[in-house]
Design an enzyme around this catalytic site. Structure first.
Site, PDB file in Angstrom:
ATOM      1  N   HIS A 104       0.688  -1.203  -0.105  1.00 46.73           N
ATOM      2  CA  HIS A 104       0.093   0.149  -0.040  1.00 46.73           C
ATOM      3  C   HIS A 104       0.874   1.250  -0.138  1.00 46.73           C
ATOM      4  O   HIS A 104       0.345   2.400  -0.284  1.00 46.73           O
ATOM      5  CB  HIS A 104      -0.819   0.016   1.370  1.00 46.73           C
ATOM      6  CG  HIS A 104      -2.216   0.628   1.068  1.00 46.73           C
ATOM      7  ND1 HIS A 104      -2.131   1.686   0.133  1.00 46.73           N
ATOM      8  CD2 HIS A 104      -3.234   0.548   1.660  1.00 46.73           C
ATOM      9  CE1 HIS A 104      -3.672   2.403   0.349  1.00 46.73           C
ATOM     10  NE2 HIS A 104      -4.051   1.522   0.932  1.00 46.73           N
ATOM     11  N   TYR A 143     -14.616   5.441   8.762  1.00 49.61           N
ATOM     12  CA  TYR A 143     -13.610   5.944   7.584  1.00 49.61           C
ATOM     13  C   TYR A 143     -14.190   5.544   5.983  1.00 49.61           C
ATOM     14  O   TYR A 143     -14.501   4.245   6.183  1.00 49.61           O
ATOM     15  CB  TYR A 143     -12.463   5.247   8.002  1.00 49.61           C
ATOM     16  CG  TYR A 143     -11.199   5.735   7.269  1.00 49.61           C
ATOM     17  CD1 TYR A 143     -10.156   6.446   7.619  1.00 49.61           C
ATOM     18  CD2 TYR A 143     -11.094   5.151   5.838  1.00 49.61           C
ATOM     19  CE1 TYR A 143      -9.036   6.886   6.975  1.00 49.61           C
ATOM     20  CE2 TYR A 143     -10.094   5.887   4.892  1.00 49.61           C
ATOM     21  CZ  TYR A 143      -8.871   6.544   5.512  1.00 49.61           C
ATOM     22  OH  TYR A 143      -7.917   6.671   4.863  1.00 49.61           O
ATOM     23  N   THR A 158      -5.161  10.412  -0.580  1.00 47.46           N
ATOM     24  CA  THR A 158      -6.434  10.372   0.019  1.00 47.46           C
ATOM     25  C   THR A 158      -6.829  11.024   1.059  1.00 47.46           C
ATOM     26  O   THR A 158      -6.050  11.820   1.622  1.00 47.46           O
ATOM     27  CB  THR A 158      -6.630   8.719   0.571  1.00 47.46           C
ATOM     28  OG1 THR A 158      -5.464   8.789   1.713  1.00 47.46           O
ATOM     29  CG2 THR A 158      -6.236   7.593  -0.501  1.00 47.46           C
TER      30      THR A 158
END
Length: 780
Positions: A480, A596, A609
Site C-alpha cells: 500500500h 472511515y 487520499t
C-alpha cells in the site's frame, strides 16, 4: 544445460602460440540487442520528458512561433532581435563572429523562443487557476450552470492537444491548507453523534483551546511547508502511516484484487500466467513510453469526460519497486529498469528474464517458462521454502535479518533479484474459484488466499504480487505504501480485459503463438540460509500465521439490485451504500462508531487520499428513524435525503482539500517535531476507526461492456480490518445490477462477525430501497 552455455560470452584456451578466443556469437548478439533496447528506452524517456516539460506547448509549436515571429518582423521591418545584439555589441565585438544577417536570425530565434516559453507559462498558469476552481461539483444532475459550461470550455481550450500521462502534472494546483478554525469545527460536528453531552463538552473545550493557542503556531509551519513542497501531506503520510509501521504489513496494510467472478478463460495455470504477465509487461511499456492517456475524473453528469485531469504521480513506482525493511523505518526502493520477474512455486524462487532477441517475450513463450518451473521437481534449499515469511511478520526482525544474513554473497544477489524484479509472481499450488454450489465458502477461501495465502508464498514487500492458482484462477496482492488502490486497479482492469478478449487462448487452453526452440530457461535463485536465520523465519511465520488465522473474510455478490435502481431513487449510489452501512452496523452492534470512507485528493498535485467521516448527525437520525416502528415512510425518506446530501457535501469537501483528518495529522506531525504536546491532537489521532470502508471504482468503462458481456465482471478487492474490534468493508459497483461487498473482521473479537454483518448489509439494502416503493421484479 544449453542455457548455461549460452550465458557465457566467450571462452579461451592457452596454447604455445598464445591465447585462442572462442567467441559465442549468440551471446554477443543478445548483449548487442539488450544494449540497443536500453538506449532506445532512454531516448524515449528523454523525448517524453521534453514533451511533458513544455506541455501544453510542443516542439512543433516552437517552430511555428519562431517562424511566425520572424515573418512578422520582416513584414513590419523591425529588428527581430529587438536590439539585443546592438546592446550586446557595446560589451563585446559580436560582428567579428556573426554576420549581420546571422545576428538577425539568431536574435529572432532567441526572442521567438522567449515568446514561446512565455505563452506556455501563461497557458499553464491559466489552466492551474481554472483547475483550482471546484464550483462545478455543486451542480446538480442535469442542471449545469452557464458558468460551469464556460469553465469546461476554457479548461478544454487551455489543456492543449494530445496530452500524455504526465502532461498535466505541472498544471495541477497544490493542496490547500484549511484554516484551523474550519477544521476543528468540522471535526466537532463529526464526533457529535458519537459522544454524550459531557464527552462532547470536554472535547469542545480541548478543540477551542487548541484553536486559540497551539494551533496557529503549528499552522504557520504547515503553511510554510505547503509553499515549499508540491503537497504538504503526501510525504509525511507515506513516511509515518506506512513506512514507520513496525507491525506486519500483511493483512494490516496490503490489499487484494480478484479475478472475474463467473468467467474462467483457461484451466491451465501456466497459460493464464503467460497472458497475465505479458499484459502487465505491456502495461509497463505503455507507462515507460507515456502512451497511457492522462487519468481524468469520471464526471458524466457534467458531460465532462476527458476534461478534468487527476494527478498521475503514483503510477511512477508501479513496477520495479519494493519496500525495504529498516529497524526504525522502512524505505521504498525503485529502479528505472528491470528485465526480469521472480516466480515462486512450491518453496523455490526462479528468476525469469522477460526479454530475448531484443524484445518482450510473447505470451506463449512466457507460458513455456512457467511450464518449465511447474515441471521442475527440485527440492527447496534449507530455509528457502518459508523465506518470504520474513516479509509477512514484524518489520524489525526482518530488518535485522536482512542486514545480518542478506548483505553479501549469493543471498544478497538473490535478494536483489527479488527486490529489483518488475513484480513478483506466485504459481500457487491450491485451487480457488467461485463455486455456484458453494458460493459463500468458496469466495471466503479465495479472499483469504489473496490477502495472506500461506504467509510464506507471497513477497509482501513487492509493489504487487500476481498470484495464479493451480486451476487457472488468478488475483493480485498489492503493497500500500507506494500508491492507493485505484492505481493498481487501473493496471488490473487492463490485465483482465486483455486476457480473454484481446489475447485469448487456443481451444486446448494454451496461449496463442508458438514456443521458442532456444529460449534459455528460468534461473533458480541460490540461497545460503544459516540455522540462526531459519529461526527468525520461523518466528516471523508464527506471527503471520496467528494474524492470518484471525482474519474473518466474507464476500457478498449482491445482485438483488444495483446502481440502476438507486439512481431511479435520485440518490448517489455511494451515499446510498454508506448510509446502508450505518444502518447495518447499528443493527449489528447496537451503536454508532467512527467511520472511515476513503476519498481521493488527486485533483491536486501528488494528492492521495482523504477521509470522509460517514457517521454524520443526519445519518444517525435516519438510522434511528428506521429502527422506530412508529416512524412514517415519508419521514424516513426525508431523513434519508438529508443524510445523502450531507454525505455528498462531505465527499466534495474531502476531494477539494477541505477534509479533516489529513490536516489534523500534519498538525500532529509538526507538534512532534517541535516537541510540544497537544491533548486535543493526541486524542483525535488515537480514536479507532471501527468501520473502515472504501469503494473500488471501475475506471476504464470502455474496456468492459457489461451490457453485452455481463459475465465479464470482476469480484473487486478488499483489505483487512483496521481495528481489532471493527470491520473493513470494500465494495465495487458493477454495471446496473450488481454490487460486490468484501467484509473483514477478526475472529478474536467477540463484537464482530463478518457473516453476521454481511446479513445485516443485505437486509439493510432491501429495507432502504423499499422506502422508495420501486418494484424490483418489474425492473428486472
Amino acid at each position: 544445460m544449453a542455457e548455461a552455455h549460452q550465458a557465457v560470452a566467450f571462452q579461451f584456451t592457452v596454447t604455445p602460440d598464445g591465447i585462442d578466443l572462442h567467441l559465442c556469437h549468440e551471446a554477443l548478439r543478445q548483449v548487442y540487442l539488450s544494449g540497443l533496447h536500453s538506449w532506445k528506452k532512454r531516448f524515449i524517456r528523454f523525448k517524453n520528458g521534453v514533451m511533458t516539460g513544455v506541455y501544453p506547448g510542443s516542439p512543433s509549436g516552437l517552430i511555428v512561433v519562431v517562424a511566425g515571429y520572424m515573418s512578422y518582423a520582416k513584414y513590419a521591418k523591425i529588428d527581430p532581435s529587438l536590439g539585443l545584439f546592438t546592446k550586446l555589441a557595446t560589451h563585446m565585438p559580436v560582428s567579428k563572429y556573426i554576420t549581420e544577417d546571422g545576428q538577425r536570425i539568431a536574435g529572432g530565434v532567441l526572442v521567438g523562443t522567449g515568446l514561446w516559453v512565455t505563452i506556455i507559462f501563461i497557458m499553464r498558469s491559466v489552466l492551474k487557476s481554472l483547475l483550482s476552481w471546484h464550483g462545478w461539483m455543486y451542480n446538480r444532475h442535469g442542471n449545469v450552470s452557464i458558468g460551469t459550461k464556460i469553465w469546461l470550455v476554457l479548461v478544454k481550450l487551455f489543456s492543449g492537444r494530445k496530452p500524455m500521462l504526465y502532461s498535466f502534472q505541472s498544471s495541477l494546483p497544490r493542496l490547500p491548507v484549511p484554516a484551523v478554525k474550519d477544521t476543528t469545527k468540522r471535526y466537532l460536528e463529526s464526533v457529535h453523534p458519537l459522544m454524550d453531552d459531557a464527552q462532547y463538552k470536554r472535547m469542545e473545550g480541548l478543540a477551542k483551546d487548541f484553536e486559540k493557542n497551539l494551533g496557529p503556531k503549528l499552522q504557520w509551519y504547515l503553511k510554510l511547508k505547503s509553499w515549499w513542497t508540491s503537497n504538504y501531506v503526501s510525504d509525511w503520510w507515506e513516511e509515518y502511516i506506512y513506512l514507520r509501521g513496525r507491525g506486519p504489513i500483511m493483512v494490516n496494510s496490503n490489499y487484494y484484487a480478484m479475478d472475474f467472478l463467473y468467467v474462467f478463460p483457461t484451466h491451465l495455470q501456466a497459460a493464464r500466467a503467460g497472458n497475465a504477465i505479458h499484459s502487465a509487461m505491456m502495461y509497463r511499456r505503455k507507462l515507460d513510453r507515456a502512451q497511457l492517456k492522462p487519468i481524468y475524473l469520471l464526471e458524466n453528469r457534467l458531460m465532462a469526460l476527458n476534461t478534468i485531469p487527476m494527478c498521475s504521480s503514483q503510477y511512477e513506482r508501479m513496477f520495479n519497486t519494493s519496500r525495504v525493511p529498516g529497524v526504525e523505518t522502512d524505505a521504498i526502493q525503485h529502479v528505472n529498469e528491470s528485465k526480469h520477474i521472480v516466480v515462486y512455486h512450491k518453496g523455490r524462487f526462479f528468476k525469469v528474464w522477460m526479454f530475448y532477441d531484443g524484445r518482450l517475450l510473447y505470451p506463449r513463450e512466457i507460458e513455456q517458462q512457467m511450464e518449465r518451473i511447474l515441471a521442475d521437481k527440485s527440492e527447496p534449499q534449507p530455509g528457502e521454502e518459508h523465506l518470504a515469511a520474513l516479509t509477512a511478520g514484524d518489520r524489525i526482525p526482518w530488518a535485522k535479518a536482512r542486514s545480518t544474513f542478506f548483505s553479501r554473497g549469493k543471498n544478497k544477489q538473490s535478494l536483489d533479484s527479488v527486490e529489483k524484479a518488475a513484480f513478483f509472481v506466485t504459481l500457487d499450488d491450491t485451487e480457488q474459484r467461485y463455486d455456484p454450489d458453494n458460493p459463500v465458502q468458496s469466495l471466503d477461501r479465495y479472499a483469504k488466499s489473496l490477502l495472506h495465502g500461506k504467509c510464506y508464498d507471497r513477497w509482501f514487500d513487492k509493489s504487487f504480487n500476481l498470484i495464479v492458482f493451480k486451476n487457472g484462477t488468478m488475483g493480485l496482492n498489492a503493497e500500500h505504501t507506494w500508491a492507493d488502490a485505484p492505481i493498481v486497479g487501473h493496471l488490473w482492469e487492463q490485465v483482465l480485459a486483455f486476457d480473454p478478449v484481446i489475447m485469448g487462448y487456443t481451444e486446448d487452453g494454451h496461449c496463442k503463438g508458438k514456443i521458442h526452440p532456444s529460449l534459455p530457461g528460468p534461473q533458480r535463485l541460490q540461497w545460503d540460509i544459516p540455522e540462526e536465520c531459519q529461526s527468525v523465519i520461523s518466528s516471523s511465520l508464527e506471527v503471520a500465521n496467528a494474524l492470518a488465522d484471525d482474519v474473518d473474510s466474507h464476500i457478498i455478490p449482491f445482485s438483488e439490485f444495483g446502481k440502476g435502481l438507486i439512481k431511479k431513487c435520485k440518490t448517489s449510489p455511494d451515499a446510498f451504500i454508506q448510509i446502508v452501512l450505518q444502518l447495518a452496523h447499528f443493527r449489528d452492534k447496537g451503536k454508532f462508531c467512527l467511520t472511515y470512507e476513503a476519498s481521493m485528493t488527486r485533483l491536486f498535485r501528488e494528492g492521495r487520499t482523504e477521509t470522509v467521516r460517514s457517521c454524520t448527525i443526519e445519518a444517525c437520525a435516519f438510522v434511528r428513524a428506521m429502527e422506530e416502528e412508529k416512524q412514517t415512510r415519508e419521514e424516513r425518506l426525508r431523513l434519508l435525503r438529508l443524510a445523502a446530501e450531507k454525505h455528498q457535501d462531505l465527499y466534495r469537501q474531502a476531494m477539494t482539500g477541505k477534509g479533516i483528518d489529513r490536516h489534523l495529522f500534519c498538525l500532529y506531525v509538526v507538534s512532534r517535531y517541535l516537541g510540544v504536546d497537544s491533548p486535543f491532537l493526541k486524542e483525535v489521532l488515537s480514536e479507532p476507526w471501527r468501520l473502515s470502508t472504501s469503494q473500488t471504482p471501475l475506471q476504464q468503462l470502455d474496456l468492459f461492456n457489461l451490457k453485452k458481456n455481463p459475465e465479464y465482471v470482476t469480484s473487486g478487492g478488499g483489505f483487512g480490518p483496521v481495528a481489532d474490534d471493527g470491520y473493513g468493508v470494500s465494495y465495487i459497483i458493477l454495471g446496473e445490477d450488481l454490487i460486490n461487498f468484501h467484509i473483514s473482521s477478526k475472529h478474536s473479537s467477540p463484537e464482530t462477525d463478518s457473516h453476521r454483518f454481511g446479513s445485516h448489509i443485505k437486509q439493510a439494502m432491501l429495507d432502504v430501497l423499499d422506502l422508495f416503493q420501486i418494484d424490483r421484479k418489474a425492473k428486472k
